[in-house]
Design an enzyme around this catalytic site. Structure first.
Site, short mmCIF file in Angstrom:
data_model
loop_
_atom_site.label_atom_id
_atom_site.label_comp_id
_atom_site.label_asym_id
_atom_site.label_seq_id
_atom_site.Cartn_x
_atom_site.Cartn_y
_atom_site.Cartn_z
N GLY A 183 0.80 -1.21 0.00
CA GLY A 183 0.00 0.00 0.00
C GLY A 183 0.83 1.26 0.00
N ASP A 184 0.23 2.33 0.51
CA ASP A 184 0.85 3.65 0.48
C ASP A 184 2.24 3.65 1.10
OD1 ASP A 184 1.03 6.45 2.24
OD2 ASP A 184 0.32 6.75 0.20
N ASP A 214 -8.43 -0.43 0.96
CA ASP A 214 -9.26 0.77 1.11
C ASP A 214 -9.47 1.52 -0.20
OD1 ASP A 214 -9.19 0.15 3.77
OD2 ASP A 214 -7.83 1.75 4.36
N GLU A 313 -13.58 2.35 9.73
CA GLU A 313 -12.73 2.35 10.92
C GLU A 313 -12.14 3.72 11.24
OE1 GLU A 313 -8.84 0.37 10.50
OE2 GLU A 313 -9.35 0.11 8.38
#
Length: 455
Positions: A183-184, A214, A313
């Site tokens: 991811g990021d 996400d 979340e």
């Protein structure tokens, strides 16, 4: 991101040098011969293909913002017979990780005849000698069935490792291409690795395959695992809705993934049509008062005697004390549990006002993220992997492979991680959610919000 900021970004992908090796794929350059054509660096995919935007560019004389089209090149930078590839998965689990690993190996072995492929165990930690983690040889036979399993065949981990140490290992193992799936945070680390490689003057290609359940990577319309996530979440929401309806004033609240972006929550709501409230990180809301969330929930119960809430979340973190926040191994702020917080606040307030209710709180996050990919995600993972291999074999580096406007693209990692993709509250997506749930446009008690809700 403003149009001016967008225009200032560099979407040109770096190359290691001149490509002189003929591709073994034997494709075409002739339109109409029923053979797929090679892609050139001049093939671009428009960021915004609307007529309005194109007219603006024409009036200003500027080139439209565009991304390099992914796909096979006629000439390669690397000789397949002399190429060694490493693959690593990092960060949290996500449906489709094994599909991407398998897709990379299959494309390298079967199409490019690159047979020297290794898997790095347990994320970037696997590069560091002190952890004494062995490398996993990867062949078509070894990875043949791994896409049927959830999780990561190679294992994963969080936390930074020094780019210098990672590049030392790449040199020692004579790696020519490194694929980082994450991811990021992983992509930022991948950029650091590419920077260290460039600093040393090495000819090693580094490519990122964005793994974010996400769906929050910029300039990529969807990431792998996202569709599986909201598909599984949809089944859970439908069952939770039955649970809520089974009790007088029954409430079911489901917390879904989405630290800073509410795409899973929004798409789950649209897929099921069962949610009455969707709370995402992008919105502010009050708990109490005329337009507060808990007040509106009470009104819903008095009318329909059941309610279903989907909460991401990362929603409502402004409700907590943000001083001295803890961070995880990757440096991410550890968010407070908004689901438990809301459950307690709802129960407290309804007890205070004498509103009988039954509330069930469900958090299926770890079940969802470790699930195997569904059919559409599996297909998407395979195509991402194929296009990542095409790019790397042609010497592209510090790139991330993505998808935009119906085409696979490659773009610089630095552009993709410039800022996190979030739901635009003026977008059609969020408007569709509001139409589906019938929740107010805003749940705030300021005068502007009150006027908006009464309109």
């Amino acid at each position: 991101m403003t149009q001016e900021e967008l225009n200032s970004l560099d979407f040109n992908v770096k190359s290691l040098g001149k490509c002189r090796v003929q591709s073994p794929l034997h494709l075409s350059k002739i339109i109409g011969d029923d053979i797929y054509d090679y892609v050139s660096d001049d093939d671009r995919i428009l960021y915004d293909g609307s007529l309005k935007r194109l007219k603006e560019y024409k009036d200003t004389g500027r080139n439209p913002v565009s991304f390099e089209k992914a796909g096979p090149r006629e000439f390669l930078f690397f000789d397949p017979t002399k190429t060694k590839v490493a693959i690593v998965t990092c960060g949290g689990l996500c449906p489709g990780l094994n599909n991407v690993i398998r897709g990379l190996v299959m494309q390298l072995n079967r199409r490019y005849k690159v047979f020297n492929v290794i898997g790095i165990k347990y994320g970037f930690r696997g590069f560091i000698p002190k952890y004494e983690l062995s490398y996993e040889p990867l062949t078509a036979d070894i990875v043949d069935r791994i896409h049927l399993q959830g999780g990561s065949f190679l294992g994963s981990s969080r936390g930074p490792q020094a780019a210098e140490d990672i590049v030392d290992m790449l040199q020692q193992q004579n790696i020519n291409i490194l694929f980082c799936i994450g991811g990021d945070g992983t992509l930022r680390a991948t950029q650091s690795i590419a920077d260290e490689i460039e600093k040393r003057g090495l000819k090693i290609a580094v490519g990122g395959i964005p793994k974010t359940i996400d769906n929050d990577i910029s300039f990529i319309d969807k990431s792998f695992g996202f569709e599986t996530a909201f598909s599984i979440a949809s089944d859970i929401v439908i069952n939770a809705h039955n649970e809520a309806k089974g009790a007088f004033n029954g409430i079911a609240m489901i917390k879904l993934m989405g630290r800073d972006s509410g795409f899973i929550a929004a798409n789950t709501a649209l897929a099921t049509g069962e949610a009455n409230f969707v709370l995402i990180p992008e919105i502010k809301f009050d708990l109490y008062g005329k337009n507060g969330f808990i007040t509106l929930l009470a009104e819903r119960l008095k009318k329909r005697h059941h309610a279903l809430i989907i909460v991401a979340e990362g929603a409502g973190q402004f409700l907590f004390n943000t001083e001295n926040q803890e961070r995880d191994a990757s440096g991410n702020v550890k968010y407070q549990d908004i689901g438990v917080f809301l459950k307690d606040k709802i129960s407290e307030e309804f007890k205070r006002i004498g509103l009988h209710h039954s509330i069930k709180y469900i958090d299926p996050s770890y079940i969802i993220r470790s699930s195997p990919a569904n059919s559409n995600d599996s297909k998407f993972c395979n195509l991402l992997a194929q296009n990542a291999v095409h790019a790397a074999m042609s010497g592209k580096t510090a790139f991330v492979v993505g998808h935009w406007n119906g085409s696979f693209t490659i773009l610089p990692i630095q552009a993709a991680v410039k800022e996190r993709k979030r739901i635009n509250l003026e977008s059609e997506l969020w408007w569709n959610v509001l139409e589906t749930t019938s929740q107010p446009t805003k749940m705030l008690n300021d005068q502007d919000a009150e006027a908006e809700n009464n309109a």
